[in-house]
Structure formats: structure tokens, C-alpha cells
Write a protein that holds these residues in place. Structure first.
Motif, PDB file in Angstrom:
ATOM      1  N   MET A   1       0.850  -1.175   0.000  1.00  0.00           N
ATOM      2  CA  MET A   1       0.000   0.000   0.000  1.00  0.00           C
ATOM      3  C   MET A   1       0.893   1.234   0.000  1.00  0.00           C
ATOM      4  N   PRO A   2       0.522   2.276  -0.722  1.00  0.00           N
ATOM      5  CA  PRO A   2       1.322   3.503  -0.743  1.00  0.00           C
ATOM      6  C   PRO A   2       1.412   4.154   0.637  1.00  0.00           C
ATOM      7  N   LEU A   3       2.502   4.864   0.833  1.00  0.00           N
ATOM      8  CA  LEU A   3       2.772   5.581   2.077  1.00  0.00           C
ATOM      9  C   LEU A   3       2.700   7.075   1.776  1.00  0.00           C
ATOM     10  N   PHE A   4       1.997   7.821   2.627  1.00  0.00           N
ATOM     11  CA  PHE A   4       1.823   9.256   2.429  1.00  0.00           C
ATOM     12  C   PHE A   4       2.228  10.023   3.682  1.00  0.00           C
ATOM     13  N   MET A   5       2.730  11.243   3.467  1.00  0.00           N
ATOM     14  CA  MET A   5       2.974  12.207   4.540  1.00  0.00           C
ATOM     15  C   MET A   5       2.059  13.384   4.253  1.00  0.00           C
ATOM     16  N   ASP A   6       1.213  13.707   5.241  1.00  0.00           N
ATOM     17  CA  ASP A   6       0.394  14.892   5.041  1.00  0.00           C
ATOM     18  C   ASP A   6       0.849  16.003   5.973  1.00  0.00           C
ATOM     19  N   VAL A   7       0.522  17.221   5.587  1.00  0.00           N
ATOM     20  CA  VAL A   7       0.952  18.410   6.315  1.00  0.00           C
ATOM     21  C   VAL A   7      -0.265  19.287   6.577  1.00  0.00           C
ATOM     22  N   HIS A   8      -0.398  19.714   7.822  1.00  0.00           N
ATOM     23  CA  HIS A   8      -1.460  20.632   8.230  1.00  0.00           C
ATOM     24  C   HIS A   8      -0.805  21.926   8.701  1.00  0.00           C
ATOM     25  N   HIS A   9      -1.357  23.063   8.314  1.00  0.00           N
ATOM     26  CA  HIS A   9      -0.889  24.382   8.741  1.00  0.00           C
ATOM     27  C   HIS A   9      -1.990  25.003   9.592  1.00  0.00           C
ATOM     28  N   MET A  10      -1.755  25.124  10.892  1.00  0.00           N
ATOM     29  CA  MET A  10      -2.762  25.650  11.819  1.00  0.00           C
ATOM     30  C   MET A  10      -2.356  27.060  12.226  1.00  0.00           C
TER      31      MET A  10
END
Length: 83
Positions: free
Chosen positions: A1-10
Motif C-alpha cells: 500500500m502507498p505511504l503518504f505524509m500529510d501536512v497541516h498548517h494551523m
């Protein structure tokens, strides 16, 4: 399964305790979408959250966030793990 990094800007920063609660909500929701949230990192002062997730695709990962707590990622990158 693909691996993802997500980014949140708060804007205005973020408390690590709030991120921990959101992560727990993700864990409760993830199996319905074939997703596995693995780890997260937080920069409280800058309001940055980084989530590492196994998912069929980026939208499935973001759907978990949306349905669990509404805090969708600003950016999502497919990544490969290195040593």
C-alpha cells in the motif's frame, strides 16, 4: 500500500494534546477506509502537523481526517521510507 505524509498548517499554533485527540479520532475512523495512520509529528509554535499514513490513495487518507475531526491536510505527498 502507498505511504503518504500529510501536512497541516494551523494558524496561531497548535497544542500537542489537541493533535493527540485528533489522532485518536483518526484511529477510530481509519478501518472504514482501508487506511492506517502510523505516526504524527507536531511543531506547536508554528502550528505544523505531519502525519504518516498507509492508504490506498491520498483522498482516502484525507477522508479519514474529514470524517474523524474535520481537519483535512493542506498538502499530501506520496513518500518512500528510508533508513
Amino acid at each position: 500500500m502507498p505511504l503518504f505524509m500529510d501536512v497541516h498548517h494551523m494558524d496561531g499554533g497548535v497544542a500537542v494534546s489537541d493533535v493527540a485527540a485528533a489522532h485518536m479520532a483518526d484511529l477510530q475512523e481509519q478501518s472504514q477506509h482501508g487506511v492506517n495512520y502510523l505516526k504524527y509529528w507536531v511543531n506547536e509554535a508554528e502550528g505544523r502537523i505531519f502525519c504518516l499514513v498507509d492508504a490506498p490513495d491520498a483522498e482516502s487518507a484525507n477522508t479519514v481526517h474529514r470524517e474523524a475531526h474535520g481537519l483535512v491536510a493542506d498538502e499530501i505527498y506520496e513518500v518512500s521510507e528510508g533508513a
